[in-house]
Write a protein that holds these residues in place. Structure first.
Motif, PDB file in Angstrom:
ATOM      1  N   SER A   1       4.083  -9.321  13.753  1.00 31.05           N
ATOM      2  CA  SER A   1       4.843  -8.771  14.875  1.00 31.05           C
ATOM      3  C   SER A   1       6.184  -8.181  14.431  1.00 31.05           C
ATOM      4  CB  SER A   1       5.070  -9.850  15.939  1.00 31.05           C
ATOM      5  OG  SER A   1       5.758 -10.961  15.393  1.00 31.05           O
ATOM      6  N   LEU A   2       6.840  -8.793  13.454  1.00 35.71           N
ATOM      7  CA  LEU A   2       8.121  -8.280  12.984  1.00 35.71           C
ATOM      8  C   LEU A   2       7.949  -6.924  12.301  1.00 35.71           C
ATOM      9  CD1 LEU A   2      11.133  -8.536  12.464  1.00 35.71           C
ATOM     10  CD2 LEU A   2      10.606  -9.867  10.396  1.00 35.71           C
ATOM     11  N   THR A   3       6.941  -6.827  11.451  1.00 38.10           N
ATOM     12  CA  THR A   3       6.685  -5.554  10.769  1.00 38.10           C
ATOM     13  C   THR A   3       6.304  -4.482  11.769  1.00 38.10           C
ATOM     14  OG1 THR A   3       5.950  -6.714   8.773  1.00 38.10           O
ATOM     15  CG2 THR A   3       5.306  -4.406   9.003  1.00 38.10           C
ATOM     16  N   ARG A   4       5.482  -4.841  12.751  1.00 35.68           N
ATOM     17  CA  ARG A   4       5.099  -3.887  13.801  1.00 35.68           C
ATOM     18  C   ARG A   4       6.332  -3.368  14.525  1.00 35.68           C
ATOM     19  NH1 ARG A   4       0.390  -3.041  16.642  1.00 35.68           N
ATOM     20  NH2 ARG A   4      -0.572  -4.890  15.686  1.00 35.68           N
ATOM     21  N   THR A   5       7.258  -4.258  14.841  1.00 32.02           N
ATOM     22  CA  THR A   5       8.489  -3.859  15.541  1.00 32.02           C
ATOM     23  C   THR A   5       9.324  -2.923  14.690  1.00 32.02           C
ATOM     24  OG1 THR A   5       8.524  -5.946  16.769  1.00 32.02           O
ATOM     25  CG2 THR A   5      10.587  -4.716  16.639  1.00 32.02           C
ATOM     26  N   ARG A   6       9.452  -3.230  13.423  1.00 33.20           N
ATOM     27  CA  ARG A   6      10.247  -2.392  12.525  1.00 33.20           C
ATOM     28  C   ARG A   6       9.634  -1.003  12.359  1.00 33.20           C
ATOM     29  NH1 ARG A   6      10.799  -5.923   7.243  1.00 33.20           N
ATOM     30  NH2 ARG A   6      12.312  -4.319   6.625  1.00 33.20           N
ATOM     31  N   LEU A   7       8.316  -0.939  12.219  1.00 28.30           N
ATOM     32  CA  LEU A   7       7.644   0.353  12.094  1.00 28.30           C
ATOM     33  C   LEU A   7       7.724   1.147  13.397  1.00 28.30           C
ATOM     34  CD1 LEU A   7       4.442  -0.677  10.088  1.00 28.30           C
ATOM     35  CD2 LEU A   7       6.520   0.410   9.204  1.00 28.30           C
TER      36      LEU A   7
ATOM     37  N   LEU B   1       7.639  13.138   8.133  1.00 28.46           N
ATOM     38  CA  LEU B   1       6.496  12.820   8.995  1.00 28.46           C
ATOM     39  C   LEU B   1       5.390  12.151   8.184  1.00 28.46           C
ATOM     40  CD1 LEU B   1       6.332  16.120  11.091  1.00 28.46           C
ATOM     41  CD2 LEU B   1       7.209  13.898  11.852  1.00 28.46           C
ATOM     42  N   ALA B   2       5.069  12.739   7.029  1.00 28.56           N
ATOM     43  CA  ALA B   2       4.052  12.147   6.162  1.00 28.56           C
ATOM     44  C   ALA B   2       4.528  10.822   5.578  1.00 28.56           C
ATOM     45  CB  ALA B   2       3.689  13.121   5.039  1.00 28.56           C
ATOM     46  N   LEU B   3       5.815  10.730   5.242  1.00 38.98           N
ATOM     47  CA  LEU B   3       6.345   9.484   4.697  1.00 38.98           C
ATOM     48  C   LEU B   3       6.282   8.360   5.717  1.00 38.98           C
ATOM     49  CD1 LEU B   3       9.455  10.885   2.793  1.00 38.98           C
ATOM     50  CD2 LEU B   3       7.455   9.802   1.751  1.00 38.98           C
ATOM     51  N   ALA B   4       6.628   8.654   6.973  1.00 38.59           N
ATOM     52  CA  ALA B   4       6.560   7.630   8.019  1.00 38.59           C
ATOM     53  C   ALA B   4       5.132   7.150   8.215  1.00 38.59           C
ATOM     54  CB  ALA B   4       7.130   8.182   9.330  1.00 38.59           C
ATOM     55  N   ASN B   5       4.177   8.098   8.195  1.00 38.45           N
ATOM     56  CA  ASN B   5       2.771   7.708   8.300  1.00 38.45           C
ATOM     57  C   ASN B   5       2.353   6.838   7.125  1.00 38.45           C
ATOM     58  OD1 ASN B   5       2.420   9.111  10.682  1.00 38.45           O
ATOM     59  ND2 ASN B   5       1.498  10.902   9.723  1.00 38.45           N
ATOM     60  N   SER B   6       2.768   7.242   5.930  1.00 38.12           N
ATOM     61  CA  SER B   6       2.382   6.504   4.725  1.00 38.12           C
ATOM     62  C   SER B   6       2.941   5.088   4.736  1.00 38.12           C
ATOM     63  CB  SER B   6       2.877   7.259   3.486  1.00 38.12           C
ATOM     64  OG  SER B   6       2.513   6.571   2.308  1.00 38.12           O
ATOM     65  N   ILE B   7       4.204   4.943   5.120  1.00 36.83           N
ATOM     66  CA  ILE B   7       4.823   3.613   5.200  1.00 36.83           C
ATOM     67  C   ILE B   7       4.058   2.739   6.185  1.00 36.83           C
ATOM     68  CG2 ILE B   7       6.893   2.370   5.957  1.00 36.83           C
ATOM     69  CD1 ILE B   7       8.508   4.813   4.885  1.00 36.83           C
ATOM     70  N   SER B   8       3.647   3.325   7.312  1.00 33.37           N
ATOM     71  CA  SER B   8       2.902   2.570   8.331  1.00 33.37           C
ATOM     72  C   SER B   8       1.514   2.194   7.833  1.00 33.37           C
ATOM     73  CB  SER B   8       2.787   3.402   9.613  1.00 33.37           C
ATOM     74  OG  SER B   8       4.052   3.698  10.149  1.00 33.37           O
ATOM     75  N   PHE B   9       0.779   3.164   7.297  1.00 32.33           N
ATOM     76  CA  PHE B   9      -0.590   2.910   6.872  1.00 32.33           C
ATOM     77  C   PHE B   9      -0.662   1.848   5.778  1.00 32.33           C
ATOM     78  CE2 PHE B   9      -1.733   7.454   8.249  1.00 32.33           C
ATOM     79  CZ  PHE B   9      -2.234   7.014   9.459  1.00 32.33           C
ATOM     80  N   ARG B  10       0.334   1.812   4.900  1.00 35.10           N
ATOM     81  CA  ARG B  10       0.324   0.855   3.794  1.00 35.10           C
ATOM     82  C   ARG B  10       0.451  -0.584   4.279  1.00 35.10           C
ATOM     83  NH1 ARG B  10       2.349   2.886  -1.187  1.00 35.10           N
ATOM     84  NH2 ARG B  10       2.577   0.724  -1.862  1.00 35.10           N
TER      85      ARG B  10
ATOM     86  N   PHE C   1      16.497   2.398   4.912  1.00 30.06           N
ATOM     87  CA  PHE C   1      16.690   1.549   3.730  1.00 30.06           C
ATOM     88  C   PHE C   1      16.400   0.078   4.018  1.00 30.06           C
ATOM     89  CE2 PHE C   1      19.132   5.339   2.725  1.00 30.06           C
ATOM     90  CZ  PHE C   1      18.778   5.555   1.400  1.00 30.06           C
ATOM     91  N   THR C   2      16.227  -0.286   5.293  1.00 29.21           N
ATOM     92  CA  THR C   2      15.886  -1.665   5.655  1.00 29.21           C
ATOM     93  C   THR C   2      14.395  -1.845   5.902  1.00 29.21           C
ATOM     94  OG1 THR C   2      16.096  -1.438   8.080  1.00 29.21           O
ATOM     95  CG2 THR C   2      18.129  -1.757   6.819  1.00 29.21           C
ATOM     96  N   LEU C   3      13.628  -0.762   5.835  1.00 23.35           N
ATOM     97  CA  LEU C   3      12.196  -0.830   6.131  1.00 23.35           C
ATOM     98  C   LEU C   3      11.438  -1.556   5.016  1.00 23.35           C
ATOM     99  CD1 LEU C   3      11.673   2.786   7.526  1.00 23.35           C
ATOM    100  CD2 LEU C   3      11.473   0.647   8.820  1.00 23.35           C
ATOM    101  N   PRO C   4      10.203  -2.006   5.294  1.00 24.21           N
ATOM    102  CA  PRO C   4       9.405  -2.680   4.259  1.00 24.21           C
ATOM    103  C   PRO C   4       9.288  -1.826   3.003  1.00 24.21           C
ATOM    104  CG  PRO C   4       8.355  -2.906   6.403  1.00 24.21           C
ATOM    105  CD  PRO C   4       9.501  -1.962   6.600  1.00 24.21           C
TER     106      PRO C   4
END
Length: 416
Positions: free
Chosen positions: A4-10, A113-122, A179-182
């Motif tokens: 849930s924490l990671t979901r909130t951050r993303l 846009l691609a970076l945000a998707n990539s961070i999420s998908f990983r 810079f605080t993202l996973p």
């Protein structure tokens, strides 16, 4: 596992990502026409900055996210730079200098846009189920931007230059927050980096598959009529007299949010081909409704056309991103997301911008307004033709392993 924490951050990342975009891009055409007295061709040229940024995105993402640097750090750097460029763009009084700063802003923004998707998908075990509930917050961010513009009365008050300040603030906030993202380091790689790695060209191997090649071509073609919507819908709504046009336009994002939550079910029940095809046909229907609608008794057609945005965007763009992530080998997934951004926001919208501007100018009336009926019928016909091409040629039957990407990390078979 997506806790849930990671979901909130993303989700917060997605909200800010699309808030920045929606804060200035929706009303760009109206701003240029009213404040800088730009022609239709100049407006289309300004929107073309998005395409140029998207064309560069696969190379930037292929260099930094798939091979050398952590994706969240580069996301932060790009947004901080974009914030400065957006602020400076809104300070310009002539189209030439504005174009330069807008271009620099978009060259730095589009790869994110691609970076945000990539961070999420990983962070996701099953992107087709988990991604829509995160991506929906991007839609919420876009809605918030539109509602703020309408509530503050910037369109009717001649204060649309403030949208660039709002976008710059949002971009700076996301730049710091990134810079605080996973931590999302590059995927492990065998051997030293090659030129192909640096340019992200390994993702082009996906085009060996006929299925993905048809999808890629259709993605380019459908974005030619899409340029008419992005470039001129806000100007159209303001010209026909729809009050608080940016806020009204956010109805499309409300629809997008709803259909995003339905996306996992749609992909399971309909499969990739039918889902993408419905999205294409919705574009044709939307433009036809814009052509027939007005701000009086036929306003309901315009409203339905705006509400179709959820089908248009989610059933093609989001489904396409999920399809790409499922199809690509793990080592090139970030570059593959950049590749599809190149096809859609890059090549397709570039061609569409070059076509749409002269067409809009050709139907300019003596009083400075436009004859919107023939303008909207052009993209309606184009979208219908693309849907026919895709429906007759696409076959969803191959996996990443089948195209030579067998690294053992391909996702489930995309056949239905």
């Amino acid at each position: 596992m997506l806790d849930s924490l990671t979901r909130t951050r993303l989700s917060a990342m997605m909200c800010l990502e699309f808030f920045v975009w929606g804060a200035w891009f929706v009303t760009l055409g109206t701003y240029l026409a009213s404040d800088l007295e730009a022609t239709g061709s100049q407006i289309a040229l300004a929107f073309l900055t998005q395409s140029l940024g998207a064309i560069l995105a696969p190379f930037i993402v292929g260099l930094i996210a798939d091979r050398f640097f952590a994706a969240q750090r580069i996301l932060g750097v790009l947004h901080l730079f974009s914030a400065v460029m957006l602020f400076l763009a809104g300070r310009q009084e002539d189209f030439g200098p504005f174009f330069v700063f807008a271009l620099l802003a978009m060259v730095s923004f589009m790869p994110t846009l691609a970076l945000a998707n990539s961070i999420s998908f990983r962070r996701m075990e099953s992107p087709e189920r988990q991604f829509p509930s995160v991506r929906v917050f991007g839609t919420i961010g876009w809605i918030i931007a539109g509602l703020l513009i309408g509530w503050l009365g910037w369109e009717t008050g001649g204060a649309l230059s403030n949208t660039f300040v709002m976008a710059a603030i949002g971009s700076a906030l996301l730049g710091v927050y990134a810079f605080t993202l996973p931590h999302t380091p590059p995927e492990p790689s065998d051997g030293p980096a090659t030129v192909r790695d640096i340019l992200g060209l390994d993702a082009l191997a996906l085009l060996k598959s006929r299925s993905y090649l048809v999808f890629f071509i259709a993605s380019i073609l459908i974005c030619i009529p899409l340029a008419f919507y992005y470039n001129f819908t806000n100007l159209y709504l303001n010209e026909i007299g729809v009050p608080r046009a940016a806020a009204v336009q956010s109805l499309g994002q409300l629809s997008e949010a709803g259909f995003l939550l339905l996306m996992p079910l749609m992909l399971r029940k309909l499969g990739v081909k039918k889902t993408l095809l419905i999205g294409m046909l919705a574009w044709a229907a939307r433009y036809a409704m814009f052509a027939l609608g007005d701000s009086g008794s036929l306003l309901w057609l315009v409203v339905i056309g705006l509400l179709l945005h959820g089908v248009c965007y989610d059933f093609f763009f989001v489904a396409g991103q999920i399809y790409t992530d499922r199809f690509a080998p793990a080592r090139v997934r970030s570059a593959a997301q950049g590749l599809i951004s190149l096809a859609t926001y890059g090549v397709g919208l570039l061609i569409g911008s070059l076509i749409s501007g002269p067409i809009v100018d050709a139907f300019l009336a003596a009083d400075g307004t436009h004859d919107w009926i023939p303008i909207w019928l052009v993209p309606a016909a184009l979208a219908l033709l693309v849907a026919i091409f895709f429906g007759s040629m696409f076959r969803e039957q191959q996996t990443a392993d089948a195209i030579g990407g067998g690294d053992g990390a391909g996702r489930a078979d995309v056949a239905t």
